[in-house]
Design a protein around this motif. Structure first.
Motif, short mmCIF file in Angstrom:
data_model
loop_
_atom_site.label_atom_id
_atom_site.label_comp_id
_atom_site.label_asym_id
_atom_site.label_seq_id
_atom_site.Cartn_x
_atom_site.Cartn_y
_atom_site.Cartn_z
N VAL A 1 1.30 -8.11 8.64
CA VAL A 1 1.23 -6.64 8.31
C VAL A 1 2.92 -6.02 9.13
CG1 VAL A 1 -1.47 -6.24 8.03
CG2 VAL A 1 -0.66 -5.34 10.25
N SER A 2 3.06 -4.71 8.08
CA SER A 2 4.22 -4.33 7.95
C SER A 2 3.89 -3.68 9.26
CB SER A 2 4.68 -3.66 7.52
OG SER A 2 3.81 -2.51 6.70
N LYS A 3 4.40 -3.62 10.59
CA LYS A 3 4.05 -2.43 12.00
C LYS A 3 5.62 -1.70 11.87
CE LYS A 3 5.23 -2.57 16.95
NZ LYS A 3 5.29 -3.67 17.91
N GLY A 4 5.15 -0.15 11.79
CA GLY A 4 6.37 0.94 11.73
C GLY A 4 6.20 1.15 10.49
N PRO A 5 7.15 2.58 10.28
CA PRO A 5 7.46 2.99 9.17
C PRO A 5 8.23 1.54 8.34
CG PRO A 5 8.87 4.70 10.71
CD PRO A 5 7.80 2.63 11.17
N VAL A 6 7.94 1.72 6.77
CA VAL A 6 8.36 0.85 5.67
C VAL A 6 9.27 0.97 4.90
CG1 VAL A 6 8.05 -0.77 3.97
CG2 VAL A 6 6.80 -0.60 5.85
N GLY A 7 10.56 1.15 4.92
CA GLY A 7 11.82 1.28 4.55
C GLY A 7 12.63 1.02 3.86
N SER A 8 13.50 1.43 2.49
CA SER A 8 14.17 0.55 1.77
C SER A 8 15.91 0.96 2.08
CB SER A 8 13.83 1.33 0.34
OG SER A 8 15.11 2.36 0.17
N PRO A 9 17.06 0.13 1.65
CA PRO A 9 18.18 0.51 2.06
C PRO A 9 18.05 1.91 1.31
CG PRO A 9 18.25 -1.43 1.32
CD PRO A 9 16.73 -0.71 0.62
N ALA A 10 17.67 2.74 0.96
CA ALA A 10 18.22 3.87 -0.05
C ALA A 10 16.58 4.80 1.59
CB ALA A 10 18.14 4.03 -1.32
N TYR B 1 0.60 -1.48 -0.51
CA TYR B 1 0.13 0.09 -0.19
C TYR B 1 0.62 1.43 0.41
CZ TYR B 1 -3.14 -3.42 1.77
OH TYR B 1 -4.91 -4.20 1.69
N LYS B 2 1.03 2.08 -1.05
CA LYS B 2 1.51 3.15 -0.86
C LYS B 2 0.63 4.49 -0.12
CE LYS B 2 2.72 1.74 -5.71
NZ LYS B 2 2.38 2.63 -6.80
N THR B 3 2.19 5.64 0.41
CA THR B 3 1.84 6.70 0.96
C THR B 3 -0.05 6.93 0.41
OG1 THR B 3 3.61 6.64 1.58
CG2 THR B 3 2.00 8.49 1.99
N PRO B 4 -0.57 6.71 1.18
CA PRO B 4 -2.10 7.42 1.91
C PRO B 4 -2.09 9.21 1.47
CG PRO B 4 -2.34 6.38 3.20
CD PRO B 4 -1.05 5.74 3.12
N LYS B 5 -3.51 9.27 0.91
CA LYS B 5 -3.34 11.44 1.03
C LYS B 5 -3.59 11.06 2.36
CE LYS B 5 -4.76 12.01 -3.24
NZ LYS B 5 -5.16 10.90 -4.10
N PRO C 1 13.67 6.80 3.08
CA PRO C 1 11.72 6.22 2.78
C PRO C 1 11.81 5.71 1.75
CG PRO C 1 12.34 8.53 3.30
CD PRO C 1 14.04 7.71 3.13
N SER C 2 10.98 4.78 1.43
CA SER C 2 10.12 3.85 0.51
C SER C 2 8.89 3.91 -0.22
CB SER C 2 9.75 2.25 1.07
OG SER C 2 8.85 2.64 1.43
N GLY C 3 7.96 5.17 0.40
CA GLY C 3 6.83 5.80 -0.28
C GLY C 3 5.77 4.49 -0.32
N VAL C 4 6.55 3.66 0.74
CA VAL C 4 5.06 2.51 0.72
C VAL C 4 4.80 2.30 2.53
CG1 VAL C 4 4.73 -0.06 1.73
CG2 VAL C 4 5.73 0.58 -0.93
N HIS C 5 3.40 2.99 3.15
CA HIS C 5 3.50 3.38 4.06
C HIS C 5 2.70 1.98 4.97
CE1 HIS C 5 0.90 4.64 6.97
NE2 HIS C 5 -0.44 3.95 7.30
N LEU C 6 2.02 0.79 4.13
CA LEU C 6 2.20 -0.62 4.42
C LEU C 6 2.02 -1.52 4.05
CD1 LEU C 6 -0.03 -0.83 7.40
CD2 LEU C 6 -1.15 -2.61 5.64
N VAL C 7 2.49 -2.83 4.42
CA VAL C 7 2.62 -3.80 3.38
C VAL C 7 1.88 -5.10 4.64
CG1 VAL C 7 4.30 -5.94 2.86
CG2 VAL C 7 5.52 -3.90 2.66
N ALA C 8 0.94 -5.71 3.35
CA ALA C 8 0.30 -7.01 3.95
C ALA C 8 1.08 -7.69 3.68
CB ALA C 8 -1.34 -6.48 3.50
N ILE C 9 0.91 -9.68 4.17
CA ILE C 9 1.67 -10.90 3.55
C ILE C 9 0.49 -11.72 3.91
CG2 ILE C 9 3.21 -12.56 3.49
CD1 ILE C 9 4.79 -10.51 4.80
N LEU C 10 -0.02 -11.89 3.22
CA LEU C 10 -1.41 -12.70 3.47
C LEU C 10 -1.37 -14.75 2.58
CD1 LEU C 10 -3.10 -10.33 3.02
CD2 LEU C 10 -5.11 -11.21 2.38
N SER C 11 -0.96 -15.72 3.69
CA SER C 11 -0.54 -16.90 3.50
C SER C 11 -1.48 -17.92 2.87
CB SER C 11 0.26 -17.54 3.83
OG SER C 11 1.63 -16.28 4.93
N PHE C 12 -1.06 -18.75 1.87
CA PHE C 12 -2.54 -19.33 0.99
C PHE C 12 -1.72 -20.96 1.63
CE2 PHE C 12 -4.23 -15.36 0.18
CZ PHE C 12 -5.69 -15.72 0.75
#
Length: 102
Positions: free
Chosen positions: A40-49, A8-12, A51-62
């Motif tokens: 789901v991710s907890k706290g800021p989602v960063g990258s090695p460089a 999920y990219k950073t929302p308005k 800020p990532s522009g991603v607000h939240l990561v959800a991982i659903l397993s099946f």
């Protein structure tokens, strides 16, 4: 196993996103048939460089990609998918793949 990863990219409006996601979207997504695990991710989602522009990561397993496809063909899947545009104003990328342990 198979995973659905949603970036999920950073929302308005971050506060509105967080409220809707927690109170409405998570309960909808937890009804997906065949869902084994939901995290789901907890706290800021960063990258090695930085800020990532991603607000939240959800991982659903099946158990399989086929199970993911069946889940989203169900009424619960249609409800969860239909809810995304209501809160994800920054957009979202969905990735589906099989996994293996190495």
């Amino acid at each position: 196993m198979a995973e659905l990863v949603v970036l999920y990219k950073t929302p308005k409006d971050v506060a509105a996103f967080d409220k809707h996601y927690a109170e409405t979207h998570i309960p909808l997504a937890k009804k997906l048939p065949g869902l084994k695990k939901y995290s789901v991710s907890k706290g800021p989602v960063g990258s090695p460089a930085g800020p990532s522009g991603v607000h939240l990561v959800a991982i659903l397993s099946f158990d399989s990609v086929g199970d993911i496809q069946k889940a989203f063909g169900s009424e619960a899947g249609k409800a969860a998918a239909g809810d995304v545009p209501k809160f994800a104003s920054g957009g979202a990328d969905l990735l589906i793949f099989d996994t293996k342990e190495v």
